[in-house]
Design a protein around this motif. Structure first.
Motif, PDB file in Angstrom:
ATOM      1  N   PHE A 219      -7.717  15.426   3.689  1.00  0.00           N
ATOM      2  CA  PHE A 219      -6.333  14.455   4.988  1.00  0.00           C
ATOM      3  C   PHE A 219      -7.201  14.456   5.875  1.00  0.00           C
ATOM      4  N   SER A 220      -8.226  15.413   6.062  1.00  0.00           N
ATOM      5  CA  SER A 220      -9.194  15.539   7.103  1.00  0.00           C
ATOM      6  C   SER A 220      -9.906  14.570   7.355  1.00  0.00           C
ATOM      7  N   GLU A 221     -10.368  13.365   6.591  1.00  0.00           N
ATOM      8  CA  GLU A 221     -11.079  12.433   6.328  1.00  0.00           C
ATOM      9  C   GLU A 221     -10.292  11.474   6.473  1.00  0.00           C
ATOM     10  N   ALA A 222      -9.018  11.051   5.937  1.00  0.00           N
ATOM     11  CA  ALA A 222      -7.798  10.442   6.246  1.00  0.00           C
ATOM     12  C   ALA A 222      -8.151  10.034   7.845  1.00  0.00           C
ATOM     13  N   VAL A 223      -8.067  11.427   8.171  1.00  0.00           N
ATOM     14  CA  VAL A 223      -6.812  11.632   9.508  1.00  0.00           C
ATOM     15  C   VAL A 223      -8.440  11.181  10.389  1.00  0.00           C
ATOM     16  N   LYS A 224      -9.624  11.451   9.939  1.00  0.00           N
ATOM     17  CA  LYS A 224     -11.079  11.201  11.120  1.00  0.00           C
ATOM     18  C   LYS A 224     -11.118  10.000  11.218  1.00  0.00           C
ATOM     19  N   ASN A 225     -10.920   9.207   9.636  1.00  0.00           N
ATOM     20  CA  ASN A 225     -11.036   6.949   9.903  1.00  0.00           C
ATOM     21  C   ASN A 225      -9.483   6.274   9.553  1.00  0.00           C
ATOM     22  N   TYR A 226      -8.384   7.070  10.562  1.00  0.00           N
ATOM     23  CA  TYR A 226      -7.131   6.637  10.329  1.00  0.00           C
ATOM     24  C   TYR A 226      -7.664   4.775  11.445  1.00  0.00           C
ATOM     25  N   ASN A 227      -7.278   4.710  10.612  1.00  0.00           N
ATOM     26  CA  ASN A 227      -6.832   2.845  11.590  1.00  0.00           C
ATOM     27  C   ASN A 227      -5.456   2.150  11.204  1.00  0.00           C
ATOM     28  N   SER A 228      -4.459   2.586  10.708  1.00  0.00           N
ATOM     29  CA  SER A 228      -3.169   2.243  10.698  1.00  0.00           C
ATOM     30  C   SER A 228      -2.975   0.791  10.263  1.00  0.00           C
ATOM     31  N   GLN A 229      -4.021   1.002   9.396  1.00  0.00           N
ATOM     32  CA  GLN A 229      -4.131  -0.209   7.809  1.00  0.00           C
ATOM     33  C   GLN A 229      -4.081   0.046   6.574  1.00  0.00           C
ATOM     34  N   ASP A 230      -5.485   0.411   6.791  1.00  0.00           N
ATOM     35  CA  ASP A 230      -5.123   0.656   5.441  1.00  0.00           C
ATOM     36  C   ASP A 230      -4.421   1.768   4.253  1.00  0.00           C
ATOM     37  N   GLU A 231      -4.186   1.609   3.405  1.00  0.00           N
ATOM     38  CA  GLU A 231      -3.763   2.603   2.456  1.00  0.00           C
ATOM     39  C   GLU A 231      -3.283   3.698   2.388  1.00  0.00           C
ATOM     40  N   ARG A 232      -4.740   4.309   2.917  1.00  0.00           N
ATOM     41  CA  ARG A 232      -4.520   6.587   3.423  1.00  0.00           C
ATOM     42  C   ARG A 232      -3.992   6.624   4.438  1.00  0.00           C
ATOM     43  N   SER A 233      -4.391   5.847   5.636  1.00  0.00           N
ATOM     44  CA  SER A 233      -3.972   5.224   7.204  1.00  0.00           C
ATOM     45  C   SER A 233      -2.058   5.155   7.182  1.00  0.00           C
ATOM     46  N   LEU A 234      -1.857   4.302   6.274  1.00  0.00           N
ATOM     47  CA  LEU A 234      -0.108   4.279   5.676  1.00  0.00           C
ATOM     48  C   LEU A 234       0.104   5.468   5.565  1.00  0.00           C
ATOM     49  N   ALA A 235      -0.573   6.204   4.545  1.00  0.00           N
ATOM     50  CA  ALA A 235      -0.210   7.728   3.606  1.00  0.00           C
ATOM     51  C   ALA A 235       0.226   8.753   4.814  1.00  0.00           C
ATOM     52  N   VAL A 236      -0.910   8.528   5.526  1.00  0.00           N
ATOM     53  CA  VAL A 236      -0.870   9.512   7.035  1.00  0.00           C
ATOM     54  C   VAL A 236       0.625   9.513   8.080  1.00  0.00           C
ATOM     55  N   ASP A 237       1.140   8.237   8.191  1.00  0.00           N
ATOM     56  CA  ASP A 237       1.448   7.908   8.527  1.00  0.00           C
ATOM     57  C   ASP A 237       3.039   8.350   8.289  1.00  0.00           C
TER      58      ASP A 237
END
Length: 249
Positions: free
Chosen positions: A124-142
């Motif tokens: 989750f830390s990696e997903a937050v650090k590399n967040y770009n609001s577009q890819d699957e993990r970023s959308l999952a974080v949102d």
């Protein structure tokens, strides 16, 4: 010989009745597994995809298993009504395979439930650090932050070290009230803390998935145990029918 056949027929009838009832219940369990798989895919997919890409196959396994059970549940009813020994043996073989598959799935779910805390914080830390609001993990974080009303890993400060923050601030999905939360507020480290959720997502997500993975594992174990009853009934009925046919010859 005639007396023995007379004694066998009621037993066969009784076993047939029990196996038809079991096959119907078996069919119902297939529908339950299918429903759990679909629920896992659409409700837990966002959470699971953050933790490990390989884990997203779990809902598909449940969906596939549930579909197969529905088909073979109908096959079991047909095999029982026809009284075909080879069909009953095939049914018993399928039940044994399903038993093993569900046992493995249940154990995997239980193990995954206890390993989740050791892997979630890193991924989750990696997903937050590399967040770009577009890819699957970023959308999952949102999705996680909106649905669980949380922000960052341990709290909102997790976003300060992300590649997203310097140009965009904290993502809007962290906002406690979207109507009282604008881009300039989210980019201001003094104002932002009063505009976003105070609790981090780590504890909320791990508790959420542990609880639901426990439910899935429990349902899977319960269904797996029931397969042994069906295997015994199908094997016994097959042997009795074969023996009865042999005596008639």
């Amino acid at each position: 010989m005639a007396s023995r056949k007379m004694e066998t027929k009621p037993v066969i009838t009784c076993l047939k009745t029990l196996l038809v009832v079991y096959s119907f219940v078996f069919w119902i369990t297939g529908a339950i597994l299918l429903a759990v798989g679909l629920w896992g895919k659409f409700m837990l997919g966002a959470y699971i995809s953050i933790i490990a890409d390989s884990s997203t196959n779990a809902p598909y396994v449940l969906i596939g298993t549930g579909t197969c059970i529905i088909v073979f549940g109908l096959f079991g009813c047909i095999a029982t009504c026809r009284g075909s020994p080879w069909m009953l043996k095939l049914y018993a073989m399928f039940l044994s395979l399903i038993f093993l598959a569900e046992l493995v799935a249940g154990i995997s779910g239980f193990v995954f439930r206890h390993e989740i805390k050791g892997t979630f914080q890193r991924t989750f830390s990696e997903a937050v650090k590399n967040y770009n609001s577009q890819d699957e993990r970023s959308l999952a974080v949102d999705n996680v932050q909106r649905s669980l009303k949380c922000c960052g890993v341990l709290n909102y400060t997790s976003w300060l070290s992300s590649i997203w923050f310097p140009n965009n601030g904290i993502p809007p999905s962290c906002c406690a009230s979207i109507s009282d939360c604008n881009a300039s507020d989210l980019h201001n480290v003094t104002i932002a803390p009063s505009k976003v959720h105070q609790q981090g997502c780590y504890e909320l997500v791990t508790d959420f998935i542990e609880t639901n993975m426990g439910i899935i594992a429990g349902v899977t174990f319960g269904i797996a145990v029931s397969q042994s009853i069906g295997m015994l009934l199908a094997c016994c009925l097959s042997r009795l029918i074969t023996a009865n046919q042999y005596e008639m010859v």
